[in-house]
Write an enzyme that holds these catalytic residues in place. Structure first.
Site, mmCIF file in Angstrom:
data_model
loop_
_atom_site.group_PDB
_atom_site.id
_atom_site.type_symbol
_atom_site.label_atom_id
_atom_site.label_comp_id
_atom_site.label_asym_id
_atom_site.label_seq_id
_atom_site.Cartn_x
_atom_site.Cartn_y
_atom_site.Cartn_z
ATOM 1 N N GLU A 1 44.681 42.610 37.558
ATOM 2 C CA GLU A 1 43.379 43.227 37.456
ATOM 3 C C GLU A 1 43.308 43.858 35.773
ATOM 4 O OE1 GLU A 1 41.625 46.684 39.930
ATOM 5 O OE2 GLU A 1 42.696 47.497 38.268
ATOM 6 N N TYR B 1 34.909 43.518 34.546
ATOM 7 C CA TYR B 1 36.236 43.461 35.478
ATOM 8 C C TYR B 1 36.582 42.026 35.728
ATOM 9 C CZ TYR B 1 38.606 44.427 39.567
ATOM 10 O OH TYR B 1 39.915 44.224 40.318
#
Ligand code: ADP
Ligand code: MG
Length: 388
Positions: free
Chosen positions: A197, A109
Site C-alpha cells: 500500500e 492512493y
C-alpha cells in the site's frame, strides 16, 4: 509478516520505485546528522511502527530547521504512539525515519492486495489519497479504480495506463506513474507479498511520481526463500504471546474477550468461538493446538492462555480423533499443577479415550469442571466467566 515503512521503501527502491532520500535511526543526535546529510531545508521525521495513521497521532512531523528536526526526533523517539490501527494501548516508537521533505501537489492512493473472490492480485488506485482507503470504500466507492491481474501474464502496461488516466494524470506524469506501478507489481510478485500500500502516492509540483509512504506484508510461508526479507522481521512489534505460541507450533491469536479457549482443529476452534459468543461471552483468543498435539504442546498452550490477565475462565474443547483425550487431560493436569490456577476451567472431551480423560480430570482434584456437549460447555463457561 509486516515490515516497517523504511524497510518496505528499501524493497521498492530495489525494483526502481522512486522514494524520498532518507535515513533511519534510534538516536536524536543521529537524526540531526541524517538531516544534515540529506541537505535541503525541509525534512520529515516519521515514527516507525507497524501501524498506519501515524500522521494524525502525532508520529509524522515536518521540520523546517535542524533544530526542529532535533525537537521532533526527541518528542517522537520513545513516545507511545496511539493511532486507530494500534489499539488504545498504542505502540512504543523505537526508531524514526528522517526523510527529505517533498513538494506535494497531489496525494493519491495505490495498493495491491490478494482478492479471494477472483483468486488474483487486484490493484486499487484512487485520487482520494492521504486518507484511509476503507473510508473511501465506504463513502465513495466509485472513487476507487480496480485492475484485476492475471498471474500468468502479470501486470500489463495498458492496465497501468488505464489507471494513470483514471487518476486524471497528464503529460509526462502518465509515463512516470506507469513505470512506478509496473515496478510496484514486480516488487509485489518477486517478494511474495500479500499486501502493498502506497498512501500517499505523491505527484510533486515538478510532476514527479514518488512513494511517500509504504506498507508491505509478506507471505510468511514464503519467507524461507527470502532470507533478506525474513531478516526484516521485528519481533518487538509483534504480540509476545503469539511469538511464544509459534515456538510450540500453536496457532494462536489474541482477542479481546474473557474466555480462554483451547481447541484442536481450526474449524472446531472457530465453532467454539461462535458458540461462546452465542452463550453471551467473548473469546479471549483463538487457539488451535493442532491435530497431532503432544502433552508438551498442550501444557504450553494452557500456560499461554493463563498468562493473559483478561482471561476469567477457560474452555477446553477437544475432539479426540487422532489426538487422544487422556493425553490432553494429562497435559492440562501437568500444566495446572505447575501453575497457580486462579480461574475456573470447563472441559469438554469427546472421541478417542474421552471417558478415560474425564476420569483423569475428575481424579486430579484440581476442580476442573467437566461438561457434556458443546452447547452445555459454552453456557457453563459463559456463566463462570461472569461470576469470576
Ligand atoms: P501515516 O499514513 O502513518 O499517517 P504517512 O507516511 O502517510 O504516515 O504520512 C502522513 C502525511 O505526512 C502524508 O499524507 C503526507 O502529507 C505527509 N508526508 C509524509 N512524508 C512526507 C515527506 N517526505 N515530505 C512531505 N510530506 C510528507
Ligand atoms: Mg500513509
Amino acid at each position: 509478516m509486516k515490515v516497517h515503512e523504511f524497510q518496505a521503501k528499501q524493497v521498492l527502491a530495489r525494483f526502481g520505485v522512486p522514494v524520498p532520500k532518507s535515513g533511519v535511526t534510534d538516536s536524536v543526535d543521529e537524526a540531526v546528522e541524517i538531516a544534515k546529510g540529506l541537505g535541503g531545508s525541509v525534512w520529515v521525521v516519521k515514527a516507525q511502527i507497524h501501524a498506519g495513521g501515524r500522521g494524525k497521532g502525532g508520529g509524522v512531523k515536518l521540520a523546517r530547521s535542524l533544530d526542529e528536526v532535533r525537537q521532533h526526533a526527541k518528542a517522537i523517539l520513545g513516545m507511545t504512539l496511539v493511532t486507530h490501527q494500534t489499539g488504545p494501548e498504542g505502540k512504543l516508537v523505537n526508531r524514526i525515519l528522517v526523510e527529505e521533505g517533498q513538494n506535494i501537489d497531489q496525494e493519491l492512493y495505490f495498493g495491491i492486495v490478494i482478492d479471494r473472490a477472483t483468486s488474483s492480485p487486484v490493484i486499487m488506485a484512487s485520487r482520494e489519497g492521504g486518507m484511509e482507503i476503507e473510508e473511501v470504500a465506504e463513502e465513495n466507492p466509485d472513487a476507487i479504480l480496480r485492475e484485476v491481474i492475471d498471474i500468468a501474464t502479470g501486470m500489463s502496461a495498458y492496465q497501468a495506463r488505464r489507471l494513470a488516466f483514471g487518476l486524471g494524470l497528464q503529460g509526462k506524469t502518465v509515463n512516470k506513474a506507469v513505470k512506478l506501478m509496473m515496478a510496484c507489481y514486480k516488487a509485489f510478485e518477486a517478494s511474495d507479498a500479500a499486501m502493498l500500500e502506497i498512501n500517499p502516492l505523491m505527484i510533486s509540483k515538478e510532476g514527479d511520481v514518488v512513494a511517500l509512504d509504504c506498507k508491505m506484508e509478506f507471505d510468511e510461508n514464503a519467507m524461507f526463500r527470502h532470507k533478506d526479507l525474513a531478516e526484516m522481521r521485528d519481533l518487538t512489534e509483534e504480540d509476545a504471546k503469539e511469538i511464544e505460541a509459534a515456538k510450540f507450533d500453536l496457532n494462536y491469536i489474541t482477542l479481546s474477550g474473557t474466555v480462554g479457549c483451547m481447541v484442536n482443529g481450526a474449524g472446531l476452534a472457530m465453532a467454539t468461538m461462535d458458540i461462546i459468543k452465542h452463550a453471551g461471552a467473548e473469546p479471549a483468543n483463538f487457539l488451535d493446538v493442532g491435530g497431532g498435539a503432544t502433552q508438551e504442546r498442550v501444557e504450553a498452550a494452557f500456560k499461554l492462555i493463563l498468562s493473559d490477565d483478561s482471561v476469567k475462565a477457560v474452555l477446553i474443547n477437544i475432539f479426540g480423533g487422532i489426538v487422544r483425550c487422556d493425553m490432553i487431560a494429562r497435559g492440562v493436569i501437568e500444566a495446572a499443577k505447575n501453575l497457580d490456577l486462579q480461574v475456573p476451567v470447563v472441559v469438554r472431551l469427546e472421541g478417542t479415550n474421552a471417558e478415560e480423560g474425564l476420569k483423569l480430570l475428575e481424579d486430579s482434584g484440581l476442580g476442573l469442571i467437566p461438561a457434556k456437549g458443546l452447547a452445555a460447555a459454552a453456557t457453563k463457561v459463559a456463566e463462570v466467566a461472569k461470576g469470576a
